[in-house]
Design an enzyme around this catalytic site. Structure first.
Site, PDB file in Angstrom:
ATOM      1  N   HIS A  51       0.854  -1.190   0.000  1.00 53.06           N
ATOM      2  CA  HIS A  51       0.000   0.000   0.000  1.00 53.06           C
ATOM      3  C   HIS A  51       0.889   1.239   0.000  1.00 53.06           C
ATOM      4  O   HIS A  51       1.592   1.505   0.968  1.00 53.06           O
ATOM      5  CB  HIS A  51      -0.896   0.002   1.241  1.00 53.06           C
ATOM      6  CG  HIS A  51      -1.867  -1.134   1.284  1.00 53.06           C
ATOM      7  ND1 HIS A  51      -3.221  -0.950   1.144  1.00 53.06           N
ATOM      8  CD2 HIS A  51      -1.683  -2.474   1.435  1.00 53.06           C
ATOM      9  CE1 HIS A  51      -3.838  -2.131   1.224  1.00 53.06           C
ATOM     10  NE2 HIS A  51      -2.910  -3.063   1.405  1.00 53.06           N
ATOM     11  N   HIS A  97     -25.086 -20.385  25.370  1.00 55.67           N
ATOM     12  CA  HIS A  97     -24.013 -20.181  26.346  1.00 55.67           C
ATOM     13  C   HIS A  97     -23.184 -21.449  26.601  1.00 55.67           C
ATOM     14  O   HIS A  97     -22.307 -21.431  27.453  1.00 55.67           O
ATOM     15  CB  HIS A  97     -24.595 -19.685  27.674  1.00 55.67           C
ATOM     16  CG  HIS A  97     -24.976 -18.236  27.660  1.00 55.67           C
ATOM     17  ND1 HIS A  97     -25.808 -17.700  26.706  1.00 55.67           N
ATOM     18  CD2 HIS A  97     -24.619 -17.202  28.470  1.00 55.67           C
ATOM     19  CE1 HIS A  97     -25.970 -16.405  26.941  1.00 55.67           C
ATOM     20  NE2 HIS A  97     -25.251 -16.075  28.000  1.00 55.67           N
TER      21      HIS A  97
END
Length: 699
Positions: A35, A488
């Site tokens: 980049h 859970h």
């Protein structure tokens, strides 16, 4: 302060920024990857921080009171590499020329421990700025321990360059919300608001008012021209004014820096494509000419630029030298007047290792107990021996049992405690704890239910990648959570954590194994650890064994992945089998072994068969696989091997082999009391016994 510095050194700063652009373009071009938008557009941001603002020194890169810098937008790594090179860190021009190549010091994203001057591994957006929150928190906690009216030995700031992507990610929202709540005013973020991402301008998906959002978090909001040193200096003067206020009077600062991506490239300046694409050779030559550089050979930097950078770097390094000279006197003063403070400093910053648990604690590790309860006791014991342990839970401290009883919870005005309320912010909590550990001087632990490790996984993975010893406490580790139901009840989570390289995953079977796991985790300096702990009480394994185990046997088992609990019976002409398990299933395997050896069973031909059963406890099956000598000794492949796990079977296949089998859960859980679920899913000694007999074709 900074306005005056820029006025006096503007030409040197501009020369240095030019060098950053030149090196950034050439490195990305040579790699044909990377980049280039940030090295071009952020040259002033980086140069301003490294050469006008931050106190740091290439000669003392690990100086304790250095300012921390995090390039949260890690894809723009060539910006940081160019800055480190120009600041005379151990990063040569040849290293820049090997950008993104195998074995180089300049990988695609900055990596902690790989490149001098890189404070944390960044790449996954949002993680860097969240780590920085942890670093800023560590600074305040250490300042509370060591600073007084006469000496401020911990007195630094944490700086971040973050992009639009960093502030879109949810983890940064969690971390920055807590930073505002705690008023971490020494955290200063330069937001490179250039309005582009890989897919185009940000308005395709992002239209919120970031400043207003951060203002709502409790941050100070400033604006600056990201490509103008004077504008940046004026904003930084204000940011340092906020940073100088007493605890609790001001929050962190976000400087919104409007900049031009790809600045300096006449063809690509301001265009989205420059963000993540290398420029062509012709584009680089055109940009150099546009910037006034007539020499177009790769990696050429004018001598004037180098001289400017070295001059400014020497100025920035002066404080490190002065601090070291003054601190020698401070230590002498402490040793004479405040020996406890001198001892604490030595413990936090100069000791090579953490301390073991007291022998008396192990001697008392007996009884029927949930391993989360045993974990709470182990944490308290180890915290007494290791004052650097700090941490807390994501709003589950009462369930995770992670509160240190002899300390307070930190708050915006008082950071002297060791307990931290993270709120319901699992992802941010894990990243913040990584930042605390990375800072140095403290080691962080954090806790939640095992099922929510999914929220933490990116930060856990980065801790493993960085090889830092952050501690992750994960309770309620199976269907035995019970009435809360399948949302859970973790099923695949142990296997998923064990799949992460360089992560110690411990699933202890009783209080002694829990103590040993905690001690091993704390003593480990180069890996994070995850402890998977039960909600329900577990039997003390020694009550099921003919002789008590020693601490040494259990600890050796941890290091090798497993240890022998029960040996084969001595009778000849018997069918030998091995049962292996971790956590709450170990006691099931032990009781099942007794049932199997006591049963009168027959094969399909009607012949009587006597079973001889070995039982192995394997807290860390992934470690066992990595130790073939131990694996072959404990679970020889020629003997049938049967594993039992109250979750996914994926950790055990390599251990049991083709002749064995795994009794496991391949469905989600259900909402009911744990005892009801144990019978429903078959996690009883009797059901496991029947499973083994069926596998052996015995009745």
């Amino acid at each position: 302060m900074f306005t005056q510095f820029v006025s006096e050194h503007k030409n040197d700063l501009e020369n240095t920024a030019l060098a950053v652009r030149l090196l950034g373009m050439d490195a990305v071009l040579k790699a044909k990857s990377g980049h280039v938008g940030l090295p071009l557009g952020g040259a002033e941001l980086g140069t301003f921080l490294y050469f006008a603002v931050m106190n740091h020194s290439a000669k003392q890169p690990q100086w304790i009171d250095r300012d921390r810098f995090v390039l949260s937008a890690g894809h723009g790594s060539m910006l940081q590499y160019a800055l480190l090179h120009l600041a005379q860190y151990d990063l040569s021009k040849e290293d820049l020329m090997n950008f993104r190549q195998l074995g180089s010091k300049t990988p695609g994203h900055p990596e902690y421990g790989h490149t001098a001057g890189v404070e944390c591994t960044t790449g996954p957006l949002g993680q860097g700025i969240s780590n920085a929150v942890g670093m800023a928190l560590a600074e305040r906690m250490l300042a509370a321990r060591f600073n007084d009216s006469n000496h401020s030995v911990i007195d630094h700031k944490t700086y971040v360059i973050a992009g639009d992507g960093c502030l879109m990610e949810g983890v940064s929202a969690e971390a920055c919300s807590l930073a505002g709540h705690l008023k971490l005013n020494r955290l200063i973020v330069l937001y490179d608001a250039n309005n582009i991402t890989i897919d185009g301008t940000i308005d395709i998906a992002f239209s919120e008012n970031v400043g207003k959002r951060y203002e709502a978090y409790g941050w100070n909001i400033l604006e600056a021209d990201g490509n103008d040193f004077v504008s940046l200096a004026k904003a930084m003067d204000k940011a340092h004014h906020f940073a100088s206020m007493p605890n609790g009077e001001s929050g962190p600062t976000l400087i919104i820096c409007k900049g031009i991506p790809g600045k300096g490239s006449p063809k690509w300046e301001g265009k989205p494509k420059i963000h993540g694409n290398p420029m062509s050779a012709e584009d680089v030559i055109d940009a150099k000419k546009h910037l006034g550089v007539t020499h177009t050979e790769p990696f050429y930097v004018p001598n004037a630029c180098l001289e400017s950078a070295y001059k400014l770097a020497n100025i920035r390094g002066q404080k490190a030298k002065k601090w070291s000279e003054l601190f020698d006197g401070v230590k002498i003063h402490w040793e004479k007047t405040q020996p406890e403070k001198a001892k604490l400093w030595q413990n936090l910053f100069e000791s090579e290792t953490y301390n073991e648990m007291r022998k008396e604690s192990f001697a008392q590790a007996k009884g029927k107990m949930a391993t989360r309860t045993a974990s709470g006791k182990a944490l308290i014991e180890l915290a007494q021996e290791n004052p650097g342990l700090v941490g807390g839970s994501a709003d589950l401290a009462g369930s995770n049992l992670t509160t240190l009883p002899n300390s307070t919870f930190i708050n915006a005005k008082d950071f002297s405690g060791r307990n931290i309320h993270f709120g319901v912010r699992e992802h941010g909590m894990a990243a913040i704890c990584n930042g605390i550990t990375l800072h140095g001087g403290l080691r962080a632990y954090c806790a939640t239910f095992a099922v929510f490790s999914d929220y933490m996984r990116p930060a856990i993975r980065l801790a493993a990648l960085m090889k830092i010893p952050t501690l992750f406490i994960l309770t309620h580790d199976s269907y035995a959570v019970g009435e809360d139901g399948p949302t859970h009840q973790p099923i695949e989570h142990a296997a998923a954590l064990r799949a992460i390289p360089e992560l110690n995953v411990y699933r202890p079977a009783d209080i002694l194994e829990t103590y040993a796991a905690w001690e091993s985790a704390v003593l480990c300096e180069n890996k994070p650890s995850a402890l998977l702990l039960t909600r329900q009480d577990l039997e003390d394994l020694d009550t099921l064994l003919p002789a008590q185990r020693s601490k040494e046997v259990v600890k050796e088992g941890l290091s090798k992945g497993a240890y022998l609990l029960k040996e084969f019976s001595v009778e000849e002409n018997s069918q030998k089998i091995v049962l292996i398990a971790s956590g709450s299933e170990v006691s099931i395997a032990l009781t099942a072994s007794q049932l199997l050896e006591s049963k009168a069973v027959e094969n399909t031909a009607g012949e009587k068969v006597k079973l001889s059963v070995r039982v192995v406890s394997s807290q860390c099956p992934q470690v066992l696989v990595e130790n073939p000598l131990t694996l072959n000794k404990l679970v020889p492949k020629e003997i049938p091997i049967y594993a039992i796990e109250a979750g996914s079977p994926q950790s055990w296949g390599e251990i049991v082999g083709r002749n064995g089998a795994i009794f496991s859960l391949k469905t989600f859980g259900s909402s009911a009391p744990a005892s009801v679920l144990a019978k429903h899913f078959g996690f009883t000694p009797e059901a496991f016994c029947s499973f083994v007999l069926n596998q052996l074709n015995l009745r």
